[in-house]
Write a protein that holds these residues in place. Structure first.
Motif, PDB file in Angstrom:
ATOM      1  N   HIS A  64    -110.042  54.794  74.404  1.00 18.75           N
ATOM      2  CA  HIS A  64    -108.505  54.753  74.751  1.00 18.75           C
ATOM      3  C   HIS A  64    -107.684  54.637  73.823  1.00 18.75           C
ATOM      4  CE1 HIS A  64    -109.947  54.705  79.115  1.00 18.75           C
ATOM      5  NE2 HIS A  64    -111.000  53.863  78.607  1.00 18.75           N
ATOM      6  N   ASN A  65    -106.457  55.196  74.198  1.00 19.69           N
ATOM      7  CA  ASN A  65    -105.373  55.323  73.066  1.00 19.69           C
ATOM      8  C   ASN A  65    -105.019  53.499  72.874  1.00 19.69           C
ATOM      9  OD1 ASN A  65    -105.074  57.716  72.385  1.00 19.69           O
ATOM     10  ND2 ASN A  65    -103.750  58.212  74.131  1.00 19.69           N
ATOM     11  N   GLY A  66    -104.570  53.341  71.895  1.00 21.73           N
ATOM     12  CA  GLY A  66    -104.013  52.106  71.802  1.00 21.73           C
ATOM     13  C   GLY A  66    -104.948  51.154  71.294  1.00 21.73           C
ATOM     14  N   TRP A  67    -106.439  51.356  71.484  1.00 17.01           N
ATOM     15  CA  TRP A  67    -107.459  50.290  70.948  1.00 17.01           C
ATOM     16  C   TRP A  67    -107.299  49.898  69.607  1.00 17.01           C
ATOM     17  CZ3 TRP A  67    -113.102  51.668  72.762  1.00 17.01           C
ATOM     18  CH2 TRP A  67    -113.066  51.505  74.186  1.00 17.01           C
ATOM     19  N   ALA A  68    -107.498  48.760  69.232  1.00 17.51           N
ATOM     20  CA  ALA A  68    -107.232  48.078  67.984  1.00 17.51           C
ATOM     21  C   ALA A  68    -108.526  48.835  67.127  1.00 17.51           C
ATOM     22  CB  ALA A  68    -107.509  46.525  67.846  1.00 17.51           C
ATOM     23  N   ILE A  69    -108.374  48.754  65.898  1.00 13.97           N
ATOM     24  CA  ILE A  69    -109.241  49.537  64.992  1.00 13.97           C
ATOM     25  C   ILE A  69    -110.665  48.877  64.962  1.00 13.97           C
ATOM     26  CG2 ILE A  69    -108.757  48.083  62.757  1.00 13.97           C
ATOM     27  CD1 ILE A  69    -109.735  51.926  63.220  1.00 13.97           C
ATOM     28  N   ALA A  70    -110.726  47.508  65.260  1.00 10.69           N
ATOM     29  CA  ALA A  70    -112.024  46.671  65.200  1.00 10.69           C
ATOM     30  C   ALA A  70    -112.747  47.239  66.620  1.00 10.69           C
ATOM     31  CB  ALA A  70    -111.452  45.310  65.467  1.00 10.69           C
ATOM     32  N   ARG A  71    -111.946  47.316  67.612  1.00  9.47           N
ATOM     33  CA  ARG A  71    -112.612  47.828  68.830  1.00  9.47           C
ATOM     34  C   ARG A  71    -113.392  49.091  68.844  1.00  9.47           C
ATOM     35  NH1 ARG A  71    -110.550  47.345  75.148  1.00  9.47           N
ATOM     36  NH2 ARG A  71    -112.673  47.707  76.034  1.00  9.47           N
ATOM     37  N   ILE A  72    -112.515  49.967  67.900  1.00  7.21           N
ATOM     38  CA  ILE A  72    -113.060  51.325  67.761  1.00  7.21           C
ATOM     39  C   ILE A  72    -114.206  51.526  66.856  1.00  7.21           C
ATOM     40  CG2 ILE A  72    -112.477  53.593  66.531  1.00  7.21           C
ATOM     41  CD1 ILE A  72    -109.597  53.115  67.221  1.00  7.21           C
ATOM     42  N   ARG A  73    -114.453  50.507  65.726  1.00 10.96           N
ATOM     43  CA  ARG A  73    -115.362  50.573  65.053  1.00 10.96           C
ATOM     44  C   ARG A  73    -116.646  50.175  65.963  1.00 10.96           C
ATOM     45  NH1 ARG A  73    -112.598  46.873  60.480  1.00 10.96           N
ATOM     46  NH2 ARG A  73    -111.323  48.264  59.591  1.00 10.96           N
ATOM     47  N   VAL A 143    -123.943  51.644  59.969  1.00 10.34           N
ATOM     48  CA  VAL A 143    -123.289  50.578  60.772  1.00 10.34           C
ATOM     49  C   VAL A 143    -122.211  49.839  59.520  1.00 10.34           C
ATOM     50  CG1 VAL A 143    -123.525  48.287  61.571  1.00 10.34           C
ATOM     51  CG2 VAL A 143    -124.736  50.324  62.506  1.00 10.34           C
ATOM     52  N   ARG A 144    -122.933  49.728  58.235  1.00  5.96           N
ATOM     53  CA  ARG A 144    -122.305  49.129  57.262  1.00  5.96           C
ATOM     54  C   ARG A 144    -120.907  49.694  56.762  1.00  5.96           C
ATOM     55  NH1 ARG A 144    -125.705  48.799  52.734  1.00  5.96           N
ATOM     56  NH2 ARG A 144    -126.919  47.223  53.706  1.00  5.96           N
ATOM     57  N   LEU A 145    -120.895  51.211  56.660  1.00  4.66           N
ATOM     58  CA  LEU A 145    -119.798  51.896  56.553  1.00  4.66           C
ATOM     59  C   LEU A 145    -118.717  51.924  57.534  1.00  4.66           C
ATOM     60  CD1 LEU A 145    -121.785  55.052  55.017  1.00  4.66           C
ATOM     61  CD2 LEU A 145    -120.320  53.526  53.687  1.00  4.66           C
ATOM     62  N   LEU A 146    -119.406  51.806  58.764  1.00  4.41           N
ATOM     63  CA  LEU A 146    -118.562  51.816  60.019  1.00  4.41           C
ATOM     64  C   LEU A 146    -117.715  50.735  59.955  1.00  4.41           C
ATOM     65  CD1 LEU A 146    -120.957  53.149  62.753  1.00  4.41           C
ATOM     66  CD2 LEU A 146    -118.279  53.934  62.306  1.00  4.41           C
ATOM     67  N   ASP A 150    -111.288  53.172  58.482  1.00  9.71           N
ATOM     68  CA  ASP A 150    -109.932  52.574  58.577  1.00  9.71           C
ATOM     69  C   ASP A 150    -109.203  53.593  59.604  1.00  9.71           C
ATOM     70  OD1 ASP A 150    -110.111  55.110  57.221  1.00  9.71           O
ATOM     71  OD2 ASP A 150    -109.232  54.559  55.763  1.00  9.71           O
ATOM     72  N   SER A 151    -109.831  54.531  60.393  1.00  9.68           N
ATOM     73  CA  SER A 151    -109.174  55.278  61.552  1.00  9.68           C
ATOM     74  C   SER A 151    -110.240  55.814  62.442  1.00  9.68           C
ATOM     75  CB  SER A 151    -108.442  56.397  60.717  1.00  9.68           C
ATOM     76  OG  SER A 151    -109.424  57.395  60.262  1.00  9.68           O
ATOM     77  N   LEU A 152    -109.692  56.215  63.625  1.00  8.09           N
ATOM     78  CA  LEU A 152    -110.575  56.714  64.695  1.00  8.09           C
ATOM     79  C   LEU A 152    -111.439  57.783  64.100  1.00  8.09           C
ATOM     80  CD1 LEU A 152    -111.354  56.954  67.597  1.00  8.09           C
ATOM     81  CD2 LEU A 152    -109.517  58.436  67.963  1.00  8.09           C
ATOM     82  N   TYR A 153    -110.789  58.800  63.470  1.00  9.65           N
ATOM     83  CA  TYR A 153    -111.325  60.010  62.804  1.00  9.65           C
ATOM     84  C   TYR A 153    -112.486  59.944  61.816  1.00  9.65           C
ATOM     85  CZ  TYR A 153    -111.844  64.494  60.564  1.00  9.65           C
ATOM     86  OH  TYR A 153    -112.774  65.473  59.753  1.00  9.65           O
ATOM     87  N   ARG A 154    -112.207  58.839  60.988  1.00  7.57           N
ATOM     88  CA  ARG A 154    -113.069  58.443  59.923  1.00  7.57           C
ATOM     89  C   ARG A 154    -114.538  57.882  60.819  1.00  7.57           C
ATOM     90  NH1 ARG A 154    -112.091  56.670  54.711  1.00  7.57           N
ATOM     91  NH2 ARG A 154    -110.673  58.496  54.746  1.00  7.57           N
ATOM     92  N   CYS A 155    -114.232  57.013  61.551  1.00  3.65           N
ATOM     93  CA  CYS A 155    -115.223  56.153  62.392  1.00  3.65           C
ATOM     94  C   CYS A 155    -116.198  57.363  63.219  1.00  3.65           C
ATOM     95  CB  CYS A 155    -114.781  55.179  63.354  1.00  3.65           C
ATOM     96  SG  CYS A 155    -114.042  53.939  62.527  1.00  3.65           S
ATOM     97  N   LYS A 156    -115.414  58.073  63.738  1.00  3.74           N
ATOM     98  CA  LYS A 156    -116.218  59.253  64.850  1.00  3.74           C
ATOM     99  C   LYS A 156    -116.837  60.174  63.801  1.00  3.74           C
ATOM    100  CE  LYS A 156    -115.607  62.522  68.137  1.00  3.74           C
ATOM    101  NZ  LYS A 156    -114.474  63.504  68.859  1.00  3.74           N
ATOM    102  N   GLN A 157    -116.514  60.439  62.258  1.00  2.34           N
ATOM    103  CA  GLN A 157    -117.138  61.346  61.583  1.00  2.34           C
ATOM    104  C   GLN A 157    -118.573  60.366  60.932  1.00  2.34           C
ATOM    105  OE1 GLN A 157    -115.919  63.879  62.521  1.00  2.34           O
ATOM    106  NE2 GLN A 157    -116.299  65.026  60.630  1.00  2.34           N
ATOM    107  N   LEU A 158    -118.369  59.271  60.807  1.00  7.96           N
ATOM    108  CA  LEU A 158    -119.487  58.333  60.232  1.00  7.96           C
ATOM    109  C   LEU A 158    -120.557  58.454  61.474  1.00  7.96           C
ATOM    110  CD1 LEU A 158    -117.612  55.459  58.352  1.00  7.96           C
ATOM    111  CD2 LEU A 158    -119.290  57.171  57.372  1.00  7.96           C
TER     112      LEU A 158
END
Length: 359
Positions: A64-73, A143-146, A150-158
């Motif tokens: 969801h929009n507005g999630w903190a980065i920690a939650r996205i990871r 998981v270590r890289l995730l 630093d962004s939703l896009y980076r996490c998704k690509q990983l």
């Protein structure tokens, strides 16, 4: 001390009466496997489909929009970990259900070697075990890289890269998985022989009356379907004698010609039989109607005799209604006596000394 070896840290000695944790208790009994119940081995593409669709179903699917980065990871880590756990379990299930060549009864170990070459079999299992470890390693790395995404896009690509690498790894295991499935199908057709039970092994030239003996002695549950045992077959039946269950094995095409005429594969199948705890019945047709002279039958007996050293061995004369025992010439009687003495020696060598060697 000076000049001596450096003082090492004190080693914790196990207390008397305690066993070290990492040493499993020694099993004296060999594990018995039911080859008819081996787990089906999926193809690599099926395995990938099952694992990915399960990850999709069992983990949250919407960021969801507005999630903190920690939650996205956390969201993407969960997907990577779940895929890894499912793949690990699936491969583990395959590895667990197949017998280890070094642990099974030598009868089955030889049988495996004859049918699929134990090196190839061990190699395929080893590759699957290595793949299991690599899947865990890939997941751990990503998981270590995730954690530092630093962004939703980076996490998704990983996450995509992690699942992609796991799937590529499993695709490479395609041939090993296909081979193990072939082995499983073949194993489920193996004869249901219990190597630890009382066994009667019936051998002799073709047409001396082995099958007739078997049909008379065993109950109606004779499995008279030819089993692939190299290109020959084994017939297994069961009978009860003095309230004890015996399995009777007829060996057409295996123990019916001299050892010198055999190729390696046939020799291996014979050594597999030699591992059984069995009483050996050698059937002789004294009427010679089977097309083999008594001399040939005696020669075969002496050539396969070493295989059954120290097993109770009985020479059984058949078809004496066609040609009575008294009608034999002195030479023929001498041949039978030679067989009887050899059988008596083998029987005496076995722990169960079973009477005279001539039935």
């Amino acid at each position: 001390g000076s000049g001596g070896a450096p003082a090492s840290a004190p080693v914790a000695q196990p207390r008397a009466g305690r066993r070290l944790i990492h040493q499993p208790p020694r099993c004296t009994e060999m594990p018995t496997y039911n080859f008819k119940r081996l787990q089906i081995v999926p193809s690599s593409s099926d395995l990938i489909d099952v694992v990915l669709s399960r990850t999709q179903r069992q983990t949250p699917t919407v960021v969801h929009n507005g999630w903190a980065i920690a939650r996205i990871r956390q969201f993407y880590m969960r997907k990577v970990k779940y895929t890894q756990a499912t793949l690990h379990d699936k491969l583990g299930g395959v590895l667990e259900s197949f017998p280890k060549v070094d642990e099974v009864h030598p009868f089955y170990a030889d049988l495996l070697n004859v049918l699929y070459d134990r090196d190839h079999y061990k190699l395929a299992l080893g590759q699957l075990r290595a793949a299991q470890g690599l899947v865990d390693k890939i997941a751990k790395d990503y998981v270590r890289l995730l954690k530092y995404g630093d962004s939703l896009y980076r996490c998704k690509q990983l996450k995509r890269a992690a699942l992609g690498r796991m799937c590529t790894l499993i695709k490479k295991q395609g041939p090993s998985l296909a081979y193990m499935e072939q082995v499983r199908q073949h194993m489920s057709r193996l004869p249901s022989i219990d190597p630890n039970t009382r066994t009667l092994l019936v051998c002799g030239y073709p047409n001396v009356g082995k099958s007739s003996f078997m049909n008379k002695v065993t109950r109606a549950d004779v499995e008279v379907e030819p089993y692939a045992f190299t290109t020959k077959s084994l017939y297994v039946g069961h009978t009860d004698y003095k309230y004890l269950r015996w399995q009777v094995i007829d060996t057409p095409g295996i123990l019916d010609r001299p050892l010198e005429e055999r190729n390696t594969i046939e020799m291996q199948s014979i050594t597999a039989l030699a591992h059984l705890r069995a009483v050996v019945l050698y059937v002789v047709d004294i009427s010679e109607q089977c097309g083999y002279s008594l001399e040939q039958q005696a020669a075969l007996f002496h050539s396969i005799k070493p295989l059954f050293a120290n097993k109770p061995l009985l020479v059984v004369c058949n078809k004496i209604d066609v040609r009575p025992f008294e009608d034999l010439s002195a030479e023929e009687k001498a041949l039978l006596d030679g067989m009887r003495e050899a059988a008596a020696q083998s029987t005496a060598g076995s722990a169960a000394g079973m009477g005279d060697g001539l039935g």
